[in-house]
Scaffold this motif. Sequence first.
Motif, PDB file in Angstrom:
ATOM      1  N   TYR A   5       0.827  -1.306   0.202  1.00 15.27           N
ATOM      2  CA  TYR A   5      -0.069   0.003   0.083  1.00 15.27           C
ATOM      3  C   TYR A   5       0.851   1.185   0.139  1.00 15.27           C
ATOM      4  O   TYR A   5       0.619   2.301  -0.761  1.00 15.27           O
ATOM      5  CB  TYR A   5      -0.954  -0.184   1.333  1.00 15.27           C
ATOM      6  N   ILE A   6       1.957   1.166   0.882  1.00 11.70           N
ATOM      7  CA  ILE A   6       2.924   2.413   0.865  1.00 11.70           C
ATOM      8  C   ILE A   6       3.640   2.689  -0.472  1.00 11.70           C
ATOM      9  O   ILE A   6       3.598   3.691  -0.958  1.00 11.70           O
ATOM     10  CB  ILE A   6       3.790   2.147   1.963  1.00 11.70           C
ATOM     11  N   CYS A   7       3.785   1.472  -1.175  1.00 11.12           N
ATOM     12  CA  CYS A   7       4.303   1.558  -2.552  1.00 11.12           C
ATOM     13  C   CYS A   7       3.481   2.099  -3.566  1.00 11.12           C
ATOM     14  O   CYS A   7       3.951   3.082  -4.325  1.00 11.12           O
ATOM     15  CB  CYS A   7       4.929   0.432  -3.010  1.00 11.12           C
ATOM     16  N   GLU A   8       2.295   1.739  -3.324  1.00 12.64           N
ATOM     17  CA  GLU A   8       1.424   2.287  -4.428  1.00 12.64           C
ATOM     18  C   GLU A   8       1.101   3.855  -4.222  1.00 12.64           C
ATOM     19  O   GLU A   8       0.880   4.515  -5.078  1.00 12.64           O
ATOM     20  CB  GLU A   8      -0.088   1.556  -4.157  1.00 12.64           C
ATOM     21  N   CYS A   9       0.910   4.195  -2.851  1.00 14.33           N
ATOM     22  CA  CYS A   9       0.769   5.449  -2.547  1.00 14.33           C
ATOM     23  C   CYS A   9       1.702   6.541  -3.036  1.00 14.33           C
ATOM     24  O   CYS A   9       1.712   7.702  -3.025  1.00 14.33           O
ATOM     25  CB  CYS A   9       0.363   5.691  -1.050  1.00 14.33           C
ATOM     26  N   ASN A  10       3.034   5.989  -2.964  1.00 15.45           N
ATOM     27  CA  ASN A  10       4.179   6.751  -3.330  1.00 15.45           C
ATOM     28  C   ASN A  10       4.420   6.554  -4.827  1.00 15.45           C
ATOM     29  O   ASN A  10       5.563   6.820  -5.450  1.00 15.45           O
ATOM     30  CB  ASN A  10       5.305   6.223  -2.510  1.00 15.45           C
ATOM     31  N   GLY A  11       3.449   5.981  -5.473  1.00 19.51           N
ATOM     32  CA  GLY A  11       3.742   5.909  -7.080  1.00 19.51           C
ATOM     33  C   GLY A  11       4.602   4.954  -7.623  1.00 19.51           C
ATOM     34  O   GLY A  11       5.443   5.337  -8.624  1.00 19.51           O
ATOM     35  N   LEU A  12       4.734   3.886  -6.945  1.00 13.21           N
ATOM     36  CA  LEU A  12       5.783   2.798  -7.166  1.00 13.21           C
ATOM     37  C   LEU A  12       4.885   1.515  -7.426  1.00 13.21           C
ATOM     38  O   LEU A  12       5.001   0.479  -6.584  1.00 13.21           O
ATOM     39  CB  LEU A  12       6.758   2.670  -6.029  1.00 13.21           C
TER      40      LEU A  12
END
Length: 464
Positions: free
Chosen positions: A266-273
Motif C-alpha cells: 500500500y505504501i508503495c502504491e501511495c508513493n507512485g511505485l
Amino acid sequence: MAVIALKCPDIEVAVVDISVPRIAAWNSDQLPIYEPGLDGVVKECRGRNLFFSTDVEKHVREADIVFVSVNTPTKTRGLGAGKAADLTYWESAARMIADVSKSDKIVVEKSTVPVKTAEAIEKILTHNSKGIKFQILSNPEFLAEGTAIQDLFNPDRVLIGGRETPEGNKAVQALKEVYAHWVPEERILTTNLWSAELSKLAANAFLAQRISSVNAMSALCEATGADVTQVSYAVGKDTRIGPKFLNASVGFGGSCFQKDILNLVYICECNGLPEVAEYWKQVIKINDYQKNRFVNRVVSSMFNTVSNKKIAILGFAFKKDTGDTRETPAIDVCKGLLGDKARLSIYDPQVTEDQVQRDLSMNKFDWDHPLHLQPMSPTTVKQVSCVWDAYEATKDAHGICILTEWDEFKKLDFKRIYDNMQKPAFVFDGRNIVNADELRGIGFIVYSIGKPLDPWLKDMPAVA
Ligand code: UDX
C-alpha cells in the motif's frame, strides 16, 4: 515489558490495558498467552517492578517513557481497505497521552506501523500538548513467537529511530540506556524515524520472501524429482544466503508477515511505485498458491473427492510452541477441505475448539478486529470436531494433514495410527517432519512438500 522489568530492576514497568479480564489474567497464575519461559519472567518481577493495571491514565501520567503497543489492524473499509493499516487505536492512544500528561514524555512506537506514522502521532501530541514536550521514537520489535524470551534476552539487534535534533538524540540515548542493561552496545542501532519504521516492514518482507522463494522451488522440485530439502541445504551453504528460514512448508502464517507486506504494498502504491508494489505482492500470491496446491494435492490423491471422508488435521497453530492461530495456513487448508465437504478432526496441543470454530467461521482480517466476532456457521460446527489426542483424531480417518511442526508429532506411533485408519491411508506432511520412507514401509501413501512424489501420487491427475 516483562523482560525489561527483569533486566532493569531499577526501572518500574507498568503494563496497562483497558480490558479488565486481560489484566486480571496477567495478574493470575494463568497468563493469557502461551509463550515458553514467559511465566518464569513474570513471576520473578510481578509485584517487584512489574505491574499490570487497568488504570491507564494514572500510569501514563506518571511515566517518563510510554511504549504504545496497541494493535494496528488491516483496514476492512474505506480508503486502502484490505491493505492499509487502521490507525484508530493508535490515534486515540496518542490523544489520551496528550490529554492526561502533566510532564514531558518520550512516546515509543512499539506496534508495527506504516512508515510516517510517527509524524502523524507527533502532530497529534504537539497540537494537544498544553506546553508539554513529547519526543517520539520508533522502536520496532523483532521477537518471534515461541522463542520470544530467548529473542529478547539475546537480540540480533535493537533498533531505535528518532528525530535528528538535540532533543531527539537525547530521547534516543534515554531509551538506549534501558536496553544497554543487557544488550551489547554494538547491537543497539540508532537511525532516523522513517528508517526504523521501514526496517521492520522490510525485515518481515525479506523473511516472508525467503519462504515464498523456497515454496515456489518446492513446486518445481515435485515436478522434476528434485528434493527441496537438499536444494535448500545446498543453497543455504552459500554464506551470502545462509541456512535459516529456508524450510519449505504449507505456507507461512502469523500476525505479521501478510499484514506487513500488504502494508508495504500500500505504501508503495501511495508513493507512485506500482512495480515495487507488484514485486512484494507476489510473495503473498505464492503463499496463497502453496496453500491451494496443498489442498489440491489432498483432494486429487484421494480419488478427486474428500466428500464425507474423515481427515485428521494435526496442528492448527501457525507454528510450533504457540497457541496463536492468526493467519495460520491451517485456516485456508481446512476451509479448502471443508469446501469439498470433508469431515475434519483437529488436534493441536495448544488450540481450543472455540478458537478453531471461530477461525473457521471468520472472514479474512476479522481476527485483527476484536470488536466484531461472528457467530459460528452451522456447517462449520457440524463438519469439524476438535479432539485432545492425535490418536483420536486419526482413528477411522482416510487421511492425515500435518499442518504445524509440533515436536510431539515426530514421536507418534504411526504403526498404531495406520492400523486404526481407513485404507488406503494417506499422510500429507505440510511441514516435512515425518520420515516418509518409514511411513511408506508401514503402508502409508505419503506426500511431503517438495520431495520426489510417491508413485501413487504420480499417477493422479496433475495438480493445478
Ligand atoms: C515474525 C518475525 O520472524 C519476527 O521477527 C517479527 O517480529 C514478527 O514476525 P513470527 O510471526 O512469530 O515472527 O514467526 P516466524 O518464526 O517468523 O514464522 C512465520 C511463519 O513462517 C510460520 O508460519 C512458520 O511456520 C513459517 N516458516 C518459517 C516457514 O514456513 N519456513 C521457514 O523456514 C520459517
